[in-house]
Write a protein that holds these residues in place. Structure first.
Motif, PDB file in Angstrom:
ATOM      1  N   UNK A 155       7.399  -4.738  -0.646  1.00  0.00           N
ATOM      2  CA  UNK A 155       8.696  -4.042  -0.591  1.00  0.00           C
ATOM      3  C   UNK A 155       9.385  -4.195   0.757  1.00  0.00           C
ATOM      4  N   UNK A 156       8.629  -4.486   1.790  1.00  0.00           N
ATOM      5  CA  UNK A 156       9.252  -4.767   3.088  1.00  0.00           C
ATOM      6  C   UNK A 156       9.580  -6.257   3.243  1.00  0.00           C
ATOM      7  N   UNK A 157       9.290  -7.025   2.209  1.00  0.00           N
ATOM      8  CA  UNK A 157       9.730  -8.419   2.174  1.00  0.00           C
ATOM      9  C   UNK A 157       8.836  -9.415   2.868  1.00  0.00           C
ATOM     10  N   UNK A 158       7.558  -9.086   3.062  1.00  0.00           N
ATOM     11  CA  UNK A 158       6.639 -10.020   3.720  1.00  0.00           C
ATOM     12  C   UNK A 158       5.863 -10.802   2.669  1.00  0.00           C
ATOM     13  N   UNK A 159       6.077 -12.090   2.700  1.00  0.00           N
ATOM     14  CA  UNK A 159       5.480 -12.964   1.694  1.00  0.00           C
ATOM     15  C   UNK A 159       3.960 -12.994   1.831  1.00  0.00           C
ATOM     16  N   UNK A 160       3.283 -12.861   0.702  1.00  0.00           N
ATOM     17  CA  UNK A 160       1.825 -12.906   0.674  1.00  0.00           C
ATOM     18  C   UNK A 160       1.344 -14.267   0.174  1.00  0.00           C
ATOM     19  N   UNK A 161       2.085 -14.849  -0.749  1.00  0.00           N
ATOM     20  CA  UNK A 161       1.694 -16.127  -1.348  1.00  0.00           C
ATOM     21  C   UNK A 161       1.470 -17.208  -0.280  1.00  0.00           C
ATOM     22  N   UNK A 162       0.284 -17.808  -0.308  1.00  0.00           N
ATOM     23  CA  UNK A 162      -0.031 -18.889   0.610  1.00  0.00           C
ATOM     24  C   UNK A 162      -0.387 -18.457   2.016  1.00  0.00           C
ATOM     25  N   UNK A 163      -0.277 -17.165   2.290  1.00  0.00           N
ATOM     26  CA  UNK A 163      -0.574 -16.675   3.640  1.00  0.00           C
ATOM     27  C   UNK A 163      -2.076 -16.431   3.809  1.00  0.00           C
ATOM     28  N   UNK A 164      -2.513 -16.471   5.047  1.00  0.00           N
ATOM     29  CA  UNK A 164      -3.912 -16.175   5.351  1.00  0.00           C
ATOM     30  C   UNK A 164      -4.029 -14.696   5.683  1.00  0.00           C
ATOM     31  N   UNK A 165      -4.706 -13.965   4.818  1.00  0.00           N
ATOM     32  CA  UNK A 165      -4.935 -12.531   5.030  1.00  0.00           C
ATOM     33  C   UNK A 165      -6.366 -12.345   5.529  1.00  0.00           C
ATOM     34  N   UNK A 166      -6.507 -11.738   6.694  1.00  0.00           N
ATOM     35  CA  UNK A 166      -7.828 -11.420   7.229  1.00  0.00           C
ATOM     36  C   UNK A 166      -8.036  -9.920   7.138  1.00  0.00           C
ATOM     37  N   UNK A 167      -9.085  -9.520   6.434  1.00  0.00           N
ATOM     38  CA  UNK A 167      -9.417  -8.108   6.265  1.00  0.00           C
ATOM     39  C   UNK A 167     -10.671  -7.812   7.100  1.00  0.00           C
ATOM     40  N   UNK A 168     -10.551  -6.906   8.044  1.00  0.00           N
ATOM     41  CA  UNK A 168     -11.705  -6.524   8.854  1.00  0.00           C
ATOM     42  C   UNK A 168     -12.255  -5.219   8.270  1.00  0.00           C
ATOM     43  N   UNK A 169     -13.344  -5.332   7.541  1.00  0.00           N
ATOM     44  CA  UNK A 169     -13.914  -4.194   6.831  1.00  0.00           C
ATOM     45  C   UNK A 169     -14.209  -4.582   5.383  1.00  0.00           C
ATOM     46  N   UNK A 170     -15.388  -4.208   4.885  1.00  0.00           N
ATOM     47  CA  UNK A 170     -15.814  -4.635   3.558  1.00  0.00           C
ATOM     48  C   UNK A 170     -16.196  -3.459   2.656  1.00  0.00           C
ATOM     49  N   UNK A 171     -15.535  -2.331   2.842  1.00  0.00           N
ATOM     50  CA  UNK A 171     -15.868  -1.142   2.054  1.00  0.00           C
ATOM     51  C   UNK A 171     -15.481  -1.336   0.587  1.00  0.00           C
ATOM     52  N   UNK A 172     -16.103  -0.530  -0.265  1.00  0.00           N
ATOM     53  CA  UNK A 172     -15.780  -0.557  -1.689  1.00  0.00           C
ATOM     54  C   UNK A 172     -14.433   0.088  -1.979  1.00  0.00           C
ATOM     55  N   UNK A 173     -13.910   0.831  -0.998  1.00  0.00           N
ATOM     56  CA  UNK A 173     -12.652   1.553  -1.188  1.00  0.00           C
ATOM     57  C   UNK A 173     -11.448   0.720  -0.763  1.00  0.00           C
TER      58      UNK A 173
END
Length: 301
Positions: A155-173
């Motif tokens: 909704x803020x207009x930041x494209x996700x497709x093709x981008x590299x998303x790094x998530x720091x944290x591996x919780x089930x939540x």
């Protein structure tokens, strides 16, 4: 000398109000058809943080016109009695969503309780059925914080497709379901996702490659400016209390991101508080409305 960039603040408070306004229309349509969305919120014990979270959820229900059944149980409540309550709520057709506030007292097996919830009423998105459907790209209840993060970005207009998303944290939540959500071949997804955790080597080398960095490890101000590349979009899931003698309360709230240093490099960043938190509650309401709509459709076929 170049001035530090001023990042765009991804305001979860403002966006959650937009989403709640949209939900009000759907709720009115349901009520016109004789169906009032209902969320049962169960709190076991007297954990102060849990009491605040539950109060905020019930307040939002009231604001939107969603019925809220409150079950405030003593910390001595047995696992058997809690399972019995979950079974009763599963059978109650007036209830469309069931939320068991975490954490539960140590003598109660939280996984056993969550697995006992009817997947069709699992508006928190924690049941194995919903987790499996999410991984398979099927329609399901998505865990509220990951869903809220996706909504913020889209909704803020930041494209996700093709981008590299790094998530720091591996919780089930957060970490695991968010990775499953953003890697899907779907709108608002199609990302290349990397999950990092406490055993990840050379963490900074990885976080500096992120187009979108999600901090969700529960360590105050862990992500520093030197760990982020210029122009990165930063989502801070953390909510931590740290001592602060200048505050009347004796503490202040910070995220998992060191805001002063990271904000100088980020293109956009969520504030703490006021970023991801309000979106999590908005997504809980959205899932509850969705559950009511699915229930109504099932009895009017």
């Amino acid at each position: 000398m170049l001035k530090p960039r001023k990042p765009k603040l991804l305001d979860g408070v403002k966006l959650s109000e937009v989403i709640k306004s949209e939900l009000k229309n759907r709720i009115e349509e349901l009520k016109e058809k004789g169906c009032t969305p209902c969320l049962a919120v169960v709190l076991v014990g007297d954990n102060p943080a849990s009491q605040i979270y539950v109060r905020n959820k019930r307040k939002t229900c009231e604001e939107l016109g969603i019925r809220s059944f409150a079950y405030d149980l003593p910390k001595e409540t047995s696992e058997a009695d809690l399972l019995k309550l979950v079974d009763e709520l599963n059978s109650n057709q007036e209830v469309h969503g069931i939320l068991i506030q975490s954490p539960l007292p140590k003598h109660i097996n939280e996984e056993k309780i969550l697995n006992a919830i009817d997947p069709n009423k699992d508006v928190d998105g924690f049941h194995p059925v919903n987790k499996g459907k999410l991984l398979n790209g099927q329609d399901c209840f998505v865990a509220c914080t990951p869903a809220g993060i996706q909504e913020l970005l889209v909704r803020y207009g930041y494209k996700i497709q093709g981008r590299h998303v790094v998530i720091v944290g591996r919780s089930n939540i957060v970490g695991k379901p968010l990775s499953a959500l953003l890697v899907q071949k779907a709108e608002g997804a199609d990302a290349t996702v990397t999950i990092c955790h406490s055993r990840t080597r050379n963490l900074s080398n990885i976080t500096k490659t992120a187009d979108i960095l999600v901090a969700a490890m529960g360590v105050p101000e862990f992500i520093q400016g030197r760990m982020v590349r210029d122009g990165c979009v930063v989502i801070d899931v953390g909510m931590n209390r740290i001592p602060d003698n200048t505050k009347k309360s004796g503490y202040r709230l910070v995220g998992d991101v060191h805001f002063p240093s990271v904000s100088k490099r980020a293109r956009a960043i969520t504030p703490v508080p006021g970023g991801v938190g309000p979106m999590t509650i908005a997504m809980l309401m959205k899932n509850t409305v969705k559950s009511a709509e699915k229930f109504l459709a099932s009895i009017t076929k």
